[in-house]
Design an enzyme around this catalytic site. Structure first.
Site, PDB file in Angstrom:
ATOM      1  N   HIS A   2      37.779  42.994  57.017  1.00 50.35           N
ATOM      2  CA  HIS A   2      37.498  42.829  58.362  1.00 50.35           C
ATOM      3  C   HIS A   2      37.618  41.395  58.672  1.00 50.35           C
ATOM      4  O   HIS A   2      37.566  40.499  57.382  1.00 50.35           O
ATOM      5  CB  HIS A   2      36.112  43.104  58.366  1.00 50.35           C
ATOM      6  CG  HIS A   2      35.378  43.520  59.622  1.00 50.35           C
ATOM      7  ND1 HIS A   2      35.407  41.824  60.149  1.00 50.35           N
ATOM      8  CD2 HIS A   2      35.058  43.936  60.316  1.00 50.35           C
ATOM      9  CE1 HIS A   2      34.746  42.625  61.013  1.00 50.35           C
ATOM     10  NE2 HIS A   2      34.700  43.879  61.552  1.00 50.35           N
TER      11      HIS A   2
ATOM     12  N   ARG B  84      34.033  39.053  69.208  1.00 49.96           N
ATOM     13  CA  ARG B  84      35.189  39.095  69.424  1.00 49.96           C
ATOM     14  C   ARG B  84      35.440  40.010  71.325  1.00 49.96           C
ATOM     15  O   ARG B  84      36.213  39.554  72.009  1.00 49.96           O
ATOM     16  CB  ARG B  84      36.105  38.967  68.706  1.00 49.96           C
ATOM     17  CG  ARG B  84      36.217  37.890  68.081  1.00 49.96           C
ATOM     18  CD  ARG B  84      37.209  38.572  66.448  1.00 49.96           C
ATOM     19  NE  ARG B  84      37.308  39.131  66.299  1.00 49.96           N
ATOM     20  CZ  ARG B  84      37.391  40.577  65.002  1.00 49.96           C
ATOM     21  NH1 ARG B  84      39.192  40.213  65.765  1.00 49.96           N
ATOM     22  NH2 ARG B  84      37.449  40.840  64.128  1.00 49.96           N
TER      23      ARG B  84
HETATM   24  O1  MEZ Z   1      34.118  50.261  62.842  1.00 49.59           O
HETATM   25  C1  MEZ Z   1      34.131  49.020  62.699  1.00 49.59           C
HETATM   26  O2  MEZ Z   1      34.207  48.831  60.964  1.00 49.59           O
HETATM   27  C2  MEZ Z   1      32.968  48.507  62.769  1.00 49.59           C
HETATM   28  C3  MEZ Z   1      32.740  48.452  64.394  1.00 49.59           C
HETATM   29  C4  MEZ Z   1      32.434  47.437  61.989  1.00 49.59           C
HETATM   30  C5  MEZ Z   1      32.284  46.001  62.928  1.00 49.59           C
HETATM   31  O3  MEZ Z   1      32.925  45.137  63.226  1.00 49.59           O
HETATM   32  O4  MEZ Z   1      31.368  46.874  64.085  1.00 49.59           O
END
Ligand code: MEZ
Length: 535
Positions: free
Chosen positions: A319, A339
């Site tokens: 992420h 974002r």
């Molecule tokens: O689907 C995901 O991983 C998600 C919604 C994560 C996030 O950034 O909140």
């Protein structure tokens, strides 16, 4: 003092450039630029972090080293006397895992009239679903369609998604939202009761439905209540440590380990559904993780030893925005929603270096590259990038950030940071396993009858890169799907008579014949933090 002088100087530059960045949308990268960026910067391209499997259905294919150690690890039952005749739990459908997909599967199988037993190594709800923040995608607005959702996810997945799974995901999405809403999930809505939706990286429409920034917790709250209300048998603090089979090689139950007492017991069932989630707690390449404590790839190990095939097991999602600083929160998720609603990614000089809503693999790689180029902010924990959160209230008006991101605001406030007024420091964090066990559209594994897999443990839905909000959707759509099909199958077949774990013995013979040395007991069940590098 939380920040060094160097960090404070950089923060000043971010403040000075903020006004001029409002309304500016950095251009999207071309496909060619993305390919080069990924090849040079994405952690999946670091060859030394992967190894080739020597045994099992994916022999010859590469997976992260830590996963290989588990897939080819020593079974916890080897050398133990297992009494297969004393059955502690007997059900039509056995669900392994107590997160969003496990609960959804349990509810559907129960509603189909089956006796259901759910086993979970921690408590029901202790899962990545509970940690999900930003939302759940569904094309249920007039300007959108499941076909558009399909194209977004297919492109985001580099056209490697399994089409029949992706089709099911997007077409069942509006119904999934309705199912959750009808059960009581409190989605964000406008004053007329219309669902509020926002964009995400790689989405061409605003289709992210959310419950502020605790979407997963709210969804899990409702699912867990439903499971409890239905009196479905939930066996907590109990791990499945091997799948059991019948005389025909079909899945027929599991060997269980009580995490508190160490007692080993047997669960017999007509069908088995693995819903054990992801692998973040394996900390591939020493990355911190946004994942739940129990995310140790157990389901992949159980299924693989039973003869299932894995797909895209070498494709990991980092992420883009994990907390980089301060240390207490390192690796925790900073939702993509920050974002989506306006915050930009800004380097040490106060420059926005990319469009903040590129797909996740591209965004994470771009952040890593910016730091490698010397444009990161030096922190005591390593280089980082600013996420300019004060832009949100500048764009939408005072109070907006607090309304949309109450959990995140509080998390930072505890550390003495007001993200409405100062930017926050981020760096990619290990978030999701894109691949998993290969399943058909009925959620059954492609090679083991009566063995179903749903949620993050299954592969194919997202291809080699998942879009934001398609994970919560996956656990609901495919949790339900697996529960429905596992129940229908259970109604057609008799209860298995005899159980065996011959496949475990055979697999062990293969390991020995290949000359592989055990490095781990597996499944891992819980992370082992004394092996993680200290900061
Ligand atoms: O689907 C995901 O991983 C998600 C919604 C994560 C996030 O950034 O909140």
């Amino acid at each position: 003092m939380l920040y060094t002088d160097e960090m404070l100087n950089s923060m000043k530059k971010v403040e000075l450039s903020r006004e001029s960045r409002i309304g500016q949308v950095p251009r999207r990268m071309t496909a060619e630029e993305k390919d080069i960026l990924l090849a040079e910067n994405h952690p999946d391209y670091i060859k030394s972090a992967f190894t080739t499997l020597s045994v099992g259905a994916n022999k010859g294919q590469k997976v992260p080293c830590a996963l290989a150690d588990l897939l080819q690890g020593k079974s916890r039952i080897l050398g133990k006397k297992i009494d297969l005749k004393t059955i502690k739990y007997e059900s039509d459908v056995l669900i392994i895992g107590g997160g969003g997909s496990g609960a959804s599967a349990a509810l559907e199988a129960y509603n189909a009239g089956c006796k259901v037993v759910m086993v979970t190594k921690l408590r029901i709800g202790d899962a990545n679903t509970m940690m999900a923040e930003g939302g759940i995608q569904a094309a249920d607005k007039e300007n959108d369609s499941p076909a558009t959702h399909y194209l977004d996810a297919f492109g985001g997945g580099h056209f490697t998604n399994k089409p029949e799974l992706l089709k099911k995901l997007v077409y069942k999405a509006p119904e999934a939202i309705k199912w959750l809403n009808d059960m009581g999930v409190m989605f964000d809505k406008d004053e007329n009761g219309v669902m509020a939706t926002t964009p995400g990286g790689g989405t061409s429409r605003n289709r992210m439905h959310a419950c502020a920034d605790y979407s997963g917790a709210e969804i899990m709250r409702v699912l867990r209540d439903e499971v409890w209300n239905d009196n479905i048998e939930v066996v907590e603090f109990t791990s499945a440590i091997e799948i059991l089979k019948d005389d025909y090689g079909n899945a027929a139950g599991a060997i269980l380990l009580n995490m508190e007492t160490g007692e080993v017991s047997i669960a017999k069932a007509k069908t088995v559904v693995i819903c054990t989630g992801g692998a973040g707690r394996l900390h591939y390449q020493d990355f911190p993780t946004s994942n739940h404590y129990g995310a140790t790839a157990d389901g992949l190990v159980l299924a693989y030893r039973a003869g299932a095939v894995l797909r895209d097991a070498d494709s990991i999602q980092y992420h883009p925005t994990g907390v980089a600083y301060p240390a207490q929160m390192r690796g925790a998720l900073v939702t993509e929603k920050v974002r989506s609603i306006g915050a930009m990614l800004v380097n040490v000089n106060g420059e926005a270096f990319m469009n903040p809503l590129e797909c996740r693999d591209v965004t994470a790689s771009s952040i890593i590259r910016e730091c490698r180029r010397g444009n990161g902010v030096k922190t005591p924990l390593g280089d980082a990038i600013w996420l300019d959160s004060p832009m949100i209230d500048m764009i939408h008006g005072e109070g907006y950030l607090e309304k949309k991101l109450p959990g995140m605001l509080r998390m930072y406030q505890k550390m003495g940071i007001d993200m409405r007024k100062e930017p926050i420091l981020i760096y990619p964090t290990l978030h999701y396993q894109n691949g998993g066990v290969d399943v058909n559209a009925d959620s059954m594994t492609t090679t083991v009858n009566n063995l179903y897999v749903a949620g993050e443990a299954a592969g194919g839905v997202h291809g080699r890169n998942r879009l934001m909000g398609n994970s919560l959707l996956d656990v609901i759509v495919f949790g339900r799907n697996a529960g429905q099909y596992a129940a229908a199958r259970a109604k057609e077949i008799p209860m298995p008579k005899k159980l065996n774990f011959n496949h475990v013995k055979e697999f062990d013979k293969e390991i020995k014949a290949a000359g592989v040395e055990y490095k781990e007991l597996s499944p891992k069940l819980l992370p082992n933090y004394n092996t993680i590098k200290t900061l």
